[in-house]
Design a protein around this motif. Structure first.
Motif, PDB file in Angstrom:
ATOM      1  N   UNK A  25     -51.465 -21.731 -13.480  1.00  0.00           N
ATOM      2  CA  UNK A  25     -50.475 -20.756 -12.807  1.00  0.00           C
ATOM      3  C   UNK A  25     -49.366 -19.942 -13.439  1.00  0.00           C
ATOM      4  N   UNK A  26     -49.749 -19.414 -14.852  1.00  0.00           N
ATOM      5  CA  UNK A  26     -48.811 -18.581 -15.338  1.00  0.00           C
ATOM      6  C   UNK A  26     -48.959 -17.019 -14.685  1.00  0.00           C
ATOM      7  N   UNK A  27     -47.671 -16.517 -14.769  1.00  0.00           N
ATOM      8  CA  UNK A  27     -48.182 -15.074 -14.442  1.00  0.00           C
ATOM      9  C   UNK A  27     -48.859 -14.226 -15.369  1.00  0.00           C
ATOM     10  N   UNK A  35     -48.303 -25.161 -13.975  1.00  0.00           N
ATOM     11  CA  UNK A  35     -48.162 -25.155 -12.461  1.00  0.00           C
ATOM     12  C   UNK A  35     -48.975 -26.424 -12.194  1.00  0.00           C
ATOM     13  N   UNK A  36     -48.429 -27.094 -11.254  1.00  0.00           N
ATOM     14  CA  UNK A  36     -49.422 -28.214 -10.828  1.00  0.00           C
ATOM     15  C   UNK A  36     -49.726 -28.016  -9.096  1.00  0.00           C
ATOM     16  N   UNK A 126     -44.715 -22.423 -10.029  1.00  0.00           N
ATOM     17  CA  UNK A 126     -44.727 -22.862 -11.668  1.00  0.00           C
ATOM     18  C   UNK A 126     -43.725 -23.904 -11.819  1.00  0.00           C
ATOM     19  N   UNK A 127     -44.199 -24.577 -12.867  1.00  0.00           N
ATOM     20  CA  UNK A 127     -43.481 -25.542 -13.270  1.00  0.00           C
ATOM     21  C   UNK A 127     -42.911 -25.434 -14.915  1.00  0.00           C
ATOM     22  N   UNK A 128     -41.662 -25.650 -15.359  1.00  0.00           N
ATOM     23  CA  UNK A 128     -40.642 -25.871 -14.539  1.00  0.00           C
ATOM     24  C   UNK A 128     -40.191 -24.681 -13.356  1.00  0.00           C
ATOM     25  N   UNK A 129     -39.460 -25.227 -12.307  1.00  0.00           N
ATOM     26  CA  UNK A 129     -39.134 -24.231 -11.284  1.00  0.00           C
ATOM     27  C   UNK A 129     -38.565 -22.934 -11.977  1.00  0.00           C
ATOM     28  N   UNK A 130     -38.888 -21.860 -11.530  1.00  0.00           N
ATOM     29  CA  UNK A 130     -38.501 -20.511 -11.872  1.00  0.00           C
ATOM     30  C   UNK A 130     -38.896 -19.987 -13.290  1.00  0.00           C
ATOM     31  N   UNK A 131     -39.951 -20.812 -13.763  1.00  0.00           N
ATOM     32  CA  UNK A 131     -40.330 -20.244 -15.190  1.00  0.00           C
ATOM     33  C   UNK A 131     -41.124 -18.908 -14.928  1.00  0.00           C
TER      34      UNK A 131
END
Length: 406
Positions: A25-27, A35-36, A126-131
């Protein structure tokens, strides 16, 4: 000089080409943040409805950096250009102690790079939020509202038509509309569109669509960083790499989502079907890794780059964004092996030919990842100029001609 947060610099230094999903889930340009599937998401409406850009749900995101407020949102868009569809994303705004200027805060609507087609790969999860939003923080601290769309079908029910320009462009524009509906942001009508890689395609599509689709927004400019603008040319050059088939498969998936008449399985060999299963359950970096060692011949029953329906569909994505639009800044690294500089040169020439004023800036030492850090100060300065009460004349690369830009 703009100071970029340390996390942003670390992200830039650790970028993964085009399909930059660290684990999940990374950009694109890989945050390296996971991300999960069970990442929190805004409450989802039972049925998309309302006008394009209407806010359907909202959820405050915590923790957020000091001086920044954040919401995870779902808003209405028009993925097909007709019926409504729900799109998820993030909206960022300065803290309440920052006064809202007359006319509202300026908005930067951002289009992210490739993450994949599986919902857990959406940047808003994304985890953590706003990463996934970290490298837009300088814009928020400059006083702007920033929106980050996930694009239609990514992060919410439905399928993501990856690399299909028009749905991406509408999602970018409707995100800016949704920010205005979120009254706490103080967002106004003045918008700059910014996108990276796949997001470059998205914001160029948004720029081409804006006058007809979102006439109430004042599009002050478009910024495309290492843009996936000429889809067929970039897909062809990507085949020089070991993982090029993975990108090509994602583009084929996108067209099949956009046109349900395409029976994708018909064009896949057993190897291609194995890769399709990966694409449907994992993020883009895993798709490209799984495709290493595959070729067009081993994965597909015919070459999608030269045979219908894909060749024409890929060309259509290019042609739909080569139109006249607001002044445009294009940022390109000469060492980029994903979106190659000669391809972007041709994109600039095409945009110039359509009457768009293009400020084209090249960075000799930058590649597909490091272009973000190399160009950040130029981007911030250009955006501030476009939002000025009396914007200066944009440096126009078009009269120089392709030869002078080399």
């Amino acid at each position: 000089m703009v100071r970029v947060p340390l996390l942003v610099l670390l992200v830039v230094l650790g970028l993964i080409p085009l399909a930059g999903c660290g684990r999940r889930g990374d950009i694109d340009g890989g945050q390296g943040i996971a991300s999960s599937d069970d990442a929190p998401a805004a409450a989802q409406p039972t049925r998309p409805q309302g006008a394009a850009g209407e806010l359907l749900s909202r959820e405050v995101v915590t923790p957020a950096p000091a001086g920044i407020r954040a919401w995870r949102v779902i808003y209405s868009s028009r993925p097909t250009g007709k019926g409504a569809g729900a799109v998820s994303g993030i909206v960022l705004a300065p803290g309440t102690d920052v006064p809202v200027p007359a006319g509202g805060r300026k908005v930067v609507s951002f289009g992210h790079g490739t993450t994949g087609i599986q919902d857990s790969c959406a940047p808003s999860r994304a985890r953590p939020p706003l990463a996934a939003a970290a490298w837009t923080f300088p814009l928020v601290r400059a006083g702007y509202v920033v929106t980050l769309t996930d694009y239609a079908g990514l992060g919410v029910p439905g399928e993501h038509a990856i690399y299909v320009a028009a749905p991406e462009g509408r999602a970018v524009l409707d995100a800016a509309r949704a920010a205005r509906s979120l009254t706490e942001t103080g967002a106004g009508r003045d918008v700059v569109l910014w996108g990276y890689s796949q997001g470059g395609q998205a914001v160029l599509a948004a720029g081409a669509l804006a006058a007809g689709y979102a006439p109430e927004l004042r599009i002050r400019g478009v910024v495309a960083t290492a843009p996936l603008a000429d889809l067929p040319a970039s897909l062809a050059t990507l085949q020089r790499g070991a993982d090029g088939v993975g990108y090509l498969l994602l583009a084929m998936i996108g067209l099949s989502v956009d046109d349900p008449r395409i029976d994708l399985d018909r064009y896949l060999t057993p190897t291609g079907r194995r890769l399709l299963a990966v694409a449907r359950t994992r993020c883009a970096d895993e798709v490209t890794r799984a495709s290493v060692g595959s070729t067009i011949r081993t994965a597909f029953t015919a070459d999608p780059l030269t045979h219908p329906p894909f060749a024409a569909g890929f060309a259509r994505q290019r042609d739909e964004i080569m139109r006249r639009m607001a002044p445009t800044l294009i940022l390109q690294g000469d060492r980029d092996k994903i979106i190659r500089q000669p391809v972007t040169d041709d994109v600039v020439s095409r945009l110039c030919g359509e009457g768009t004023t293009v400020d084209y800036r090249r960075y000799p030492l930058a590649d597909h990842g490091s272009i973000l850090g190399a160009s950040m100060n130029d981007l911030m300065s250009w955006v501030a100029q476009r939002f000025a009460a009396r914007p200066p004349v944009v440096a126009d690369s078009c009269p120089l001609g392709a030869a002078a830009r080399r």
